[in-house]
Enzyme design. Structure first.
Site, mmCIF file in Angstrom:
data_model
loop_
_atom_site.group_PDB
_atom_site.id
_atom_site.type_symbol
_atom_site.label_atom_id
_atom_site.label_comp_id
_atom_site.label_asym_id
_atom_site.label_seq_id
_atom_site.Cartn_x
_atom_site.Cartn_y
_atom_site.Cartn_z
ATOM 1 N N ALA A 59 0.861 -1.191 0.000
ATOM 2 C CA ALA A 59 0.000 0.000 0.000
ATOM 3 C C ALA A 59 0.887 1.227 0.000
ATOM 4 O O ALA A 59 2.000 1.202 0.539
ATOM 5 C CB ALA A 59 -0.916 0.013 1.222
ATOM 6 N N VAL A 61 0.556 3.847 1.689
ATOM 7 C CA VAL A 61 0.702 4.413 3.025
ATOM 8 C C VAL A 61 1.674 3.621 3.904
ATOM 9 O O VAL A 61 2.119 4.122 4.939
ATOM 10 C CB VAL A 61 -0.684 4.512 3.703
ATOM 11 C CG1 VAL A 61 -1.172 3.140 4.180
ATOM 12 C CG2 VAL A 61 -0.676 5.508 4.858
ATOM 13 N N TYR A 62 2.031 2.405 3.516
ATOM 14 C CA TYR A 62 2.970 1.613 4.316
ATOM 15 C C TYR A 62 4.341 2.305 4.310
ATOM 16 O O TYR A 62 5.025 2.367 3.286
ATOM 17 C CB TYR A 62 3.117 0.196 3.770
ATOM 18 C CG TYR A 62 1.884 -0.675 3.871
ATOM 19 C CD1 TYR A 62 0.790 -0.315 4.653
ATOM 20 C CD2 TYR A 62 1.815 -1.879 3.181
ATOM 21 C CE1 TYR A 62 -0.342 -1.108 4.731
ATOM 22 C CE2 TYR A 62 0.689 -2.689 3.265
ATOM 23 C CZ TYR A 62 -0.386 -2.300 4.038
ATOM 24 O OH TYR A 62 -1.497 -3.097 4.111
ATOM 25 N N SER A 63 4.706 2.810 5.483
ATOM 26 C CA SER A 63 5.971 3.548 5.634
ATOM 27 C C SER A 63 6.083 4.679 4.613
ATOM 28 O O SER A 63 7.165 4.988 4.114
ATOM 29 C CB SER A 63 7.175 2.603 5.530
ATOM 30 O OG SER A 63 7.172 1.678 6.597
ATOM 31 N N GLN A 64 4.912 5.304 4.306
ATOM 32 C CA GLN A 64 4.865 6.461 3.396
ATOM 33 C C GLN A 64 5.627 6.213 2.090
ATOM 34 O O GLN A 64 6.439 7.008 1.648
ATOM 35 C CB GLN A 64 5.402 7.709 4.095
ATOM 36 C CG GLN A 64 4.457 8.290 5.131
ATOM 37 C CD GLN A 64 3.211 8.927 4.512
ATOM 38 O OE1 GLN A 64 3.299 9.957 3.868
ATOM 39 N NE2 GLN A 64 2.049 8.313 4.724
#
Length: 348
Positions: A59, A61-64
């Protein structure tokens, strides 16, 4: 590795996929999930492929974005061998348009994910959550345009309620747009609320289920025992856990039954918990994560065998909870509201 049809699509996916939320370790929350960097990520990807796992889930959003970047490097030269899944919707910046499922945000998010993943297309593109501020028509029109442009191949959703998903399917049908083929949902022996409405909807509308957090943030990984402290190296202790709180009485009774079934099958607690999910209605795929090769190899042991009917019913009884309204009322008359066939796939 068994493959199953994903919802009403023609796409077949392995029953296990590899979740890469552990890649990157950016920020306190995702650092508690894991801190896998490129070299180890490449080893894990190849170990998955050797075992028949071809679906990789991430995704933005995972660790931006770090998870996507590391996965993109790990799959160089392997793109034609894998099914790639990523997500958008959650906050990726400080601006007013840096989150949500608007046309503006989705097109930018898709382009950014393609760049980080070093690919021309995404196989399954998920809406990570429902955006109640954006018209459903705008979201689905933008997604359909991305499919027409060849940038994504299938669309799915995640963390929707029943009416969110049903309204979306209705809008797709109205305009002849591509529809969500799968719902990535939180589901485990600890959290069975998915069965109350989303599973019956999935049965009725032929929506495949992709399960996230199947071990309930590690609670069902085999390290939690009655009277012992919470494992300090686990996601819960490090602040990376998600999911509802459960009573100690409920949880440790469930662990006792899992231990019993694990002894009967000569499998681990985690393998039993994962195998139980693979025999539930609508479940096409279960996302497994791993901080290292040892964890991954253990989770791979969840396939290639099946719990029997007695064992599944034993686990069902141990994990059962009274549903909230209106589901408790509907269950008083299952002749009008039949439950999903929970035992149709189970060996008798």
């Amino acid at each position: 590795m068994e493959y199953r049809q994903l919802g009403a699509s023609g796409l077949k996916v392995p029953v296990l996929s590899f979740g890469t939320g552990t890649f990157g370790g950016g920020g306190d929350f995702f650092k508690a999930w894991g801190n896998t960097q490129t070299d180890e990520a490449a080893r894990l990807v190849n170990l998955c492929l050797d075992a028949g796992i071809t679906l990789f889930d991430t995704a933005n959003v995972y660790s931006q974005g770090l998870s996507e970047e590391i996965l993109g490097k790990a799959i160089i030269g392997l793109r034609d061998k894998i099914i790639l899944s990523t997500k958008a919707t959650f906050k990726m910046g400080s601006g007013p348009n840096d989150f949500g499922s608007s046309r503006f945000h989705l097109i930018k998010s898709c382009e950014d994910s393609l760049r980080r993943l070093k690919t021309d297309y995404i196989d399954i593109y998920h809406m990570h959550g429902f955006d109640g501020n954006t018209p459903v028509e705008e979201t689905l029109s933008a997604l359909n345009d991305l499919i027409t442009a060849g940038k994504i191949r299938y669309i799915a959703c995640s963390n929707f309620s029943g009416w969110h998903l049903m309204k979306s399917l209705s809008v797709s049908e109205k305009y002849g747009w591509s529809r969500y083929i799968a719902h990535q949902a939180h589901y485990s022996l600890i959290s069975r609320e998915f069965e109350w409405e989303l599973m019956p909807l999935g049965v009725d509308q032929n929506i495949g289920t992709i399960v996230w957090s199947p071990l309930s943030a590690g609670r069902l990984g085999g390290k939690y025992r009655r009277g012992q402290p919470i494992p300090p190296e686990g996601r819960i202790a490090q602040g990376g856990g998600e999911g509802p709180e459960v009573s100690e009485e409920f949880f440790f009774h469930l662990i006792d039954v899992l231990d019993e079934v694990a002894a009967e099958t000569e499998k681990t607690v985690a393998q039993v918990a994962l195998n139980w999910l693979l025999q539930r209605p609508t479940v096409s795929n279960v996302v497994i994560g791993a901080r290292n090769e040892e964890q991954l190899r253990q989770n791979l042991g969840a396939v290639g065998w099946n719990l029997n009917l007695e064992q599944v019913k034993k686990l069902d009884a141990a994990s059962d909870k009274s549903p909230i309204y209106p589901y408790w009322h509907q269950r008083k008359n299952t002749a009008l509201n039949p439950l999903p066939d929970f035992y149709g796939k189970v060996s008798r």
